[in-house]
Write a protein that holds these residues in place. Structure first.
Motif, PDB file in Angstrom:
ATOM      1  N   TYR A 291     101.248  17.606 -40.978  1.00  0.00           N
ATOM      2  CA  TYR A 291     101.111  18.768 -41.845  1.00  0.00           C
ATOM      3  C   TYR A 291     102.387  19.595 -41.797  1.00  0.00           C
ATOM      4  N   LEU A 292     102.614  20.355 -42.862  1.00  0.00           N
ATOM      5  CA  LEU A 292     103.885  21.032 -43.070  1.00  0.00           C
ATOM      6  C   LEU A 292     103.697  22.524 -43.285  1.00  0.00           C
ATOM      7  N   ALA A 293     104.755  23.259 -43.026  1.00  0.00           N
ATOM      8  CA  ALA A 293     104.751  24.693 -43.292  1.00  0.00           C
ATOM      9  C   ALA A 293     105.283  24.990 -44.689  1.00  0.00           C
ATOM     10  N   SER A 294     105.429  23.980 -45.514  1.00  0.00           N
ATOM     11  CA  SER A 294     105.943  24.170 -46.872  1.00  0.00           C
ATOM     12  C   SER A 294     104.788  24.392 -47.839  1.00  0.00           C
TER      13      SER A 294
ATOM     14  N   ASP B 287      97.039   8.551 -49.540  1.00  0.00           N
ATOM     15  CA  ASP B 287      96.318   9.704 -50.068  1.00  0.00           C
ATOM     16  C   ASP B 287      95.321  10.251 -49.046  1.00  0.00           C
ATOM     17  N   GLN B 288      94.568   9.365 -48.404  1.00  0.00           N
ATOM     18  CA  GLN B 288      93.591   9.792 -47.402  1.00  0.00           C
ATOM     19  C   GLN B 288      94.265  10.445 -46.205  1.00  0.00           C
ATOM     20  N   ALA B 289      95.403   9.874 -45.786  1.00  0.00           N
ATOM     21  CA  ALA B 289      96.117  10.433 -44.632  1.00  0.00           C
ATOM     22  C   ALA B 289      96.591  11.852 -44.926  1.00  0.00           C
ATOM     23  N   ALA B 290      97.138  12.070 -46.122  1.00  0.00           N
ATOM     24  CA  ALA B 290      97.618  13.407 -46.500  1.00  0.00           C
ATOM     25  C   ALA B 290      96.465  14.407 -46.563  1.00  0.00           C
ATOM     26  N   LYS B 291      95.352  13.999 -47.163  1.00  0.00           N
ATOM     27  CA  LYS B 291      94.196  14.893 -47.280  1.00  0.00           C
ATOM     28  C   LYS B 291      93.596  15.212 -45.910  1.00  0.00           C
ATOM     29  N   GLN B 292      93.549  14.221 -45.027  1.00  0.00           N
ATOM     30  CA  GLN B 292      93.007  14.455 -43.686  1.00  0.00           C
ATOM     31  C   GLN B 292      93.846  15.473 -42.928  1.00  0.00           C
ATOM     32  N   GLU B 293      95.166  15.394 -43.066  1.00  0.00           N
ATOM     33  CA  GLU B 293      96.033  16.358 -42.388  1.00  0.00           C
ATOM     34  C   GLU B 293      95.816  17.764 -42.945  1.00  0.00           C
TER      35      GLU B 293
END
Length: 214
Positions: free
Chosen positions: A42-45, A183-189
């Motif tokens: 996950y990002l602070a952007s 897509d799933q990995a990004a949403k989970q984060e």
């Protein structure tokens, strides 16, 4: 070009009141072995464009790490980046080589003379594609490619005709699954950081996970 590796980047973002939660996911597929690795964080952007560009960068960084740590495994250098972020793909196919003013290497400018956003990250990606001896093709594909023969053949033809990339049909059949994993990995984060509701500091990346079926 026949790719040795395919990178599938994706990003996710949610806004709750004054807070923005962003996550990214990257799947790196070894075309020869059909094995893949998933990286996420996950990002602070608050920019989805930045998050997906970061996902591209992390995919290239992983390949460089694997190349430097591998002593016996042959390592190819032909890489295909498949992304649904048209802006990021156009950045490397159109804007950097043909449109932007790069005369000042630390202050890229657009045609309207405004500074290019995310240019520090774009320079990092460009470094990976030039100085690390990778031959990278950036291709735009619609998100969540439907897993049916007609759609896959259509995308296969687009890769060949527009991007001069040759991908076999059996590899094309994996594209839908790889896109879904990213897509799933990004949403989970994104969901994870929402649940934790941390006040994380202003830096590129806070948490990174890696999993592999290798």
């Amino acid at each position: 070009m026949k790719p040795d590796y395919i990178i599938f980047p994706d990003a996710s973002q949610r806004r709750i009141r004054d807070k923005v939660y962003s996550g990214y996911g990257t799947v790196i597929l070894n075309v020869s072995t059909r094995k893949y690795t998933t990286i996420s964080g996950y990002l602070a952007s608050n920019s989805v464009v930045f998050a997906e560009a970061w996902a591209i960068y992390q995919g290239l960084r992983f390949l460089e790490y694997k190349k430097n740590s591998s002593q016996s495994e042959p390592f190819g250098n032909h890489v295909l980046v498949l992304s649904d972020s048209k802006l990021n793909i156009d950045t490397f196919n159109i804007y950097i080589p043909y449109a932007w003013d790069l005369s000042d290497p630390l202050n890229w400018k657009k045609r309207d003379h405004n500074l290019v956003k995310n240019q520090e990250l774009y320079r990092c990606i460009l470094h990976m594609t030039t100085e690390c001896n990778y031959k990278v093709k950036f291709a735009h594909v619609n998100s969540h490619i439907r897993d049916n023969p007609k759609q896959l053949v259509k995308v296969q033809d687009k890769l060949k005709e527009k991007y001069t990339v040759q991908v076999s049909y059996d590899v094309m059949e994996l594209i839908s699954d790889m896109n879904d994993l990213a897509d799933q990995a990004a949403k989970q984060e994104t969901l994870a950081v929402m649940m934790q509701d941390r006040n994380f500091p202003d830096q590129f990346i806070q948490l990174e996970r890696m999993s592999s079926d290798a």
